[in-house]
Design an enzyme around this catalytic site. Structure first.
Site, short mmCIF file in Angstrom:
data_model
loop_
_atom_site.label_atom_id
_atom_site.label_comp_id
_atom_site.label_asym_id
_atom_site.label_seq_id
_atom_site.Cartn_x
_atom_site.Cartn_y
_atom_site.Cartn_z
CD GLU A 192 -9.14 14.99 -33.32
OE1 GLU A 192 -9.16 15.89 -32.49
OE2 GLU A 192 -8.75 15.16 -34.49
CG ASP A 215 -5.29 15.96 -36.65
OD1 ASP A 215 -5.47 16.33 -35.48
OD2 ASP A 215 -5.48 16.69 -37.64
CG LEU A 261 -9.11 11.22 -44.58
CD1 LEU A 261 -8.35 9.96 -44.95
CD2 LEU A 261 -8.15 12.32 -44.16
CG HIS A 313 -4.70 19.62 -42.21
ND1 HIS A 313 -5.79 19.07 -41.57
CD2 HIS A 313 -3.82 19.92 -41.23
CE1 HIS A 313 -5.59 19.07 -40.27
NE2 HIS A 313 -4.40 19.58 -40.02
C1 NOJ Z 1 -7.05 18.02 -33.87
C2 NOJ Z 1 -5.81 18.21 -33.08
O1 NOJ Z 1 -5.89 17.47 -31.88
C3 NOJ Z 1 -5.66 19.69 -32.86
O2 NOJ Z 1 -4.69 19.99 -31.90
C4 NOJ Z 1 -5.38 20.34 -34.18
O3 NOJ Z 1 -5.36 21.74 -34.02
C5 NOJ Z 1 -6.46 20.01 -35.21
N1 NOJ Z 1 -6.87 18.63 -35.16
C6 NOJ Z 1 -6.00 20.31 -36.60
O4 NOJ Z 1 -5.04 19.39 -37.03
#
Ligand code: NOJ
Length: 538
Positions: A247, A208, A213, A102
């Site tokens: 992540e 992130d 996706l 995003h």
């Molecule tokens: C994971 C990130 O670590 C977090 O801090 C963030 O708010 C969300 N993804 C959205 O990008």
């Protein structure tokens, strides 16, 4: 697989809160540069910096307005390139945070996609073709905000519209497949962002929400994986020394999709949460504890702690079952060890700091495990001195996470050495009771947490057995037994978080000397004996 990962230990920096050199109350890139020697001296040789790009900061920078521009509050693009150079001179790699799922609603791409007239960016995001038609069933969406007659899909907060990588199985005319030109254009635009920074010296990305996706993807994330495999091809061909850390928390899928490392957190994957069996995940309790009674900021005396029921393994005498961690971890490790690395983390900017639930001694044992597990570990800034979780109101979309994002504690005195600005100008307040959890207070002190971290990381770098890919084998673990023993290559690690002396017989008659320890332990004639609250590397 870049060879440097074998000996990599990452340090995560939340740039807002690390070190302020221009007295504006917020950390900056120059501040990171000035602290590189400290980071190296700690035993970390790689950085992950949270998003430092231009942003309205409604989600601490995870709402990117311009992927190719450093946020002015941190400095300039030139500063970031200088950071890459200086870090490299000191043998430190630098990973940036890539937010591919995003953008901010203020990104130029999004503004263009909101226009009534069709243009190059109309399909960069996922829009339905009618103002009352949901952009996707089951996905959050927004309508009524644009001239364009349609609604658009969100990926996280309201400020974060989802980029269009396509749908595994489109259901509506406006949803495209992952091979459609619009989806490919998004993927290529993101690859262009990666190239932009890697061409200037960045060593890769923490990615992130890497699994997010492709929309309505299947359980195996077939669509999303196809995209990452394509990205990995670019890495292997043009940037073979750069890395991708996801992540995702499902290494079976993420590593197969091309990531070099995947974070070990609780979400994702078929197994039940394993990480929170080590250290309790206070996430769902933090707001309640902090805002309702305001009394708990991580400094409650050990005797009062049972108030917060905590059955995690590292809590002394917590009656935990280490098998809840060891069984799923070993399974995952066996399945993925030839694909890439699992990355354990002390905590991160999204979680409650471990010092919230663990005493200093317990933290030492916890880190001794994290830093000797197979894979590539991550240390969140300040966890090396046991920084506390703070009782704070939300800042930049942090909510409960804000309490883990306070300024790094360097010295005693003004703002604990974080900044020369007035205290009320700081991004977040420093811990008013943090004087003991500073680098200055712990530096050179034999029993301090900081020196324990330095000692265990030095051992990690010294012995091949602790390298990321050295074999891992459990030698002793049993339900309701606090003693955990495992081997890494030719090294043995033994941990006892309980208040009792414990003993176990190994399948050998060897005797070994301790090469590093917290507390007292021996290995004689195949028998491991550990004093209370001890960790030993043999
Ligand atoms: C994971 C990130 O670590 C977090 O801090 C963030 O708010 C969300 N993804 C959205 O990008």
């Amino acid at each position: 697989m870049p060879a440097w990962l074998k000996d990599a230990v990452f340090y995560e920096i939340y740039p807002q809160s690390f070190y302020d050199t221009n007295k504006d109350g917020i950390g900056d890139i120059e501040g990171i540069i000035r602290k590189l020697d400290y980071i190296k001296g700690l035993g970390c040789n790689a950085l992950w910096i949270n998003p430092c790009f231009d942003s309205p900061f409604k989600d601490a920078g995870y709402d990117v307005r311009d992927y190719k521009k450093v946020a002015p509050r941190y400095g300039t693009n030139d500063d970031l390139v200088r950071l890459f150079k200086t870090a490299h001179e000191k043998g430190i790699k630098v990973l940036l945070d890539l937010v591919p799922g995003h953008t901010s609603e203020e990104h130029e791409w999004f503004k263009k996609s909101c226009e009534e007239e069709r243009n190059e960016y109309s399909d960069r995001y996922i829009w339905s073709d009618f103002c009352f038609a949901p952009a996707g069933i089951g996905n959050p969406y927004i309508g009524g905000e644009s001239k364009r007659n349609g609604t658009y899909l969100l990926n996280f907060f309201k400020c974060q519209p989802a980029l269009n990588y396509g749908w595994l199985k489109p259901q509506f005319p406006w949803q495209c497949t992952i091979d459609a030109p619009a989806a490919i254009a998004t993927r290529e635009a993101m690859k262009d962002v990666m190239r932009f920074w890697m061409d200037q010296g960045c060593d890769g990305f923490r990615v992130d929400m890497a699994a997010s996706l492709v929309k309505n993807d299947d359980e195996k994330k077939t669509g999303t994986s196809k995209i990452w495999k394509n990205v990995r091809e670019m890495f292997d061909k043009d940037y073979p020394e750069c890395v991708l850390v996801s992540e995702w928390s499902n290494p079976e899928l993420s590593l197969a999709a091309g990531f070099h490392c995947d974070f070990m957190l609780n979400e994702g994957g078929p197994q039940k949460p394993m990480y929170s069996t080590l250290v309790r995940d206070y996430q769902n309790h933090a707001d309640h504890i902090v805002l309702s009674d305001g009394c708990f900021n991580g400094k409650v005396p050990v005797s009062q702690r049972p108030y917060y029921e905590d059955h995690s393994y590292f809590r002394m005498d917590s009656d935990s079952n280490i098998m809840d961690f060891i069984t799923p971890f070993t399974e995952r490790y066996e399945k993925t060890k030839d694909l890439g690395y699992i990355s354990p983390l002390t905590c991160n900017h999204d979680t409650v700091r471990p010092a919230f639930g663990l005493s200093e001694q317990e933290l030492k044992l916890y880190y001794a495990l994290l830093f000797t597990l197979p894979g590539v570990p991550f240390l969140y800034y300040g966890d090396e001195v046991g920084m506390h979780y703070q009782s704070l109101h939300t800042k930049e979309g942090g909510y409960f996470r804000t309490g883990s994002r306070t300024p790094m504690q360097w010295t005693e005195g003004k703002n604990l050495g974080f900044s020369d600005a007035d205290a009320d100008a700081l991004y977040l307040p420093v811990d008013p009771d943090g004087a003991e959890q500073t680098v200055q207070a712990q530096e050179g002190k034999k029993d301090s947490l900081l020196e324990a971290v330095r000692g265990m990381l030095a051992a990690r770098h010294q012995y091949d057995g602790f390298k990321a890919d050295a074999p891992f084998k459990v030698l002793h673990a049993a339900p309701k037994d606090p003693l955990l023993i495992y081997s890494r290559g030719d090294r043995i690690v033994a941990i006892n978080p309980s208040s009792k002396t414990v003993e176990a017989k190994l399948d050998s008659t060897e005797s070994r000397k301790a090469i590093w320890s917290v507390g007292q332990g021996t290995l004689e004639n195949g028998v491991v004996t550990l004093a209370p609250q001890t960790a030993v590397f043999f």
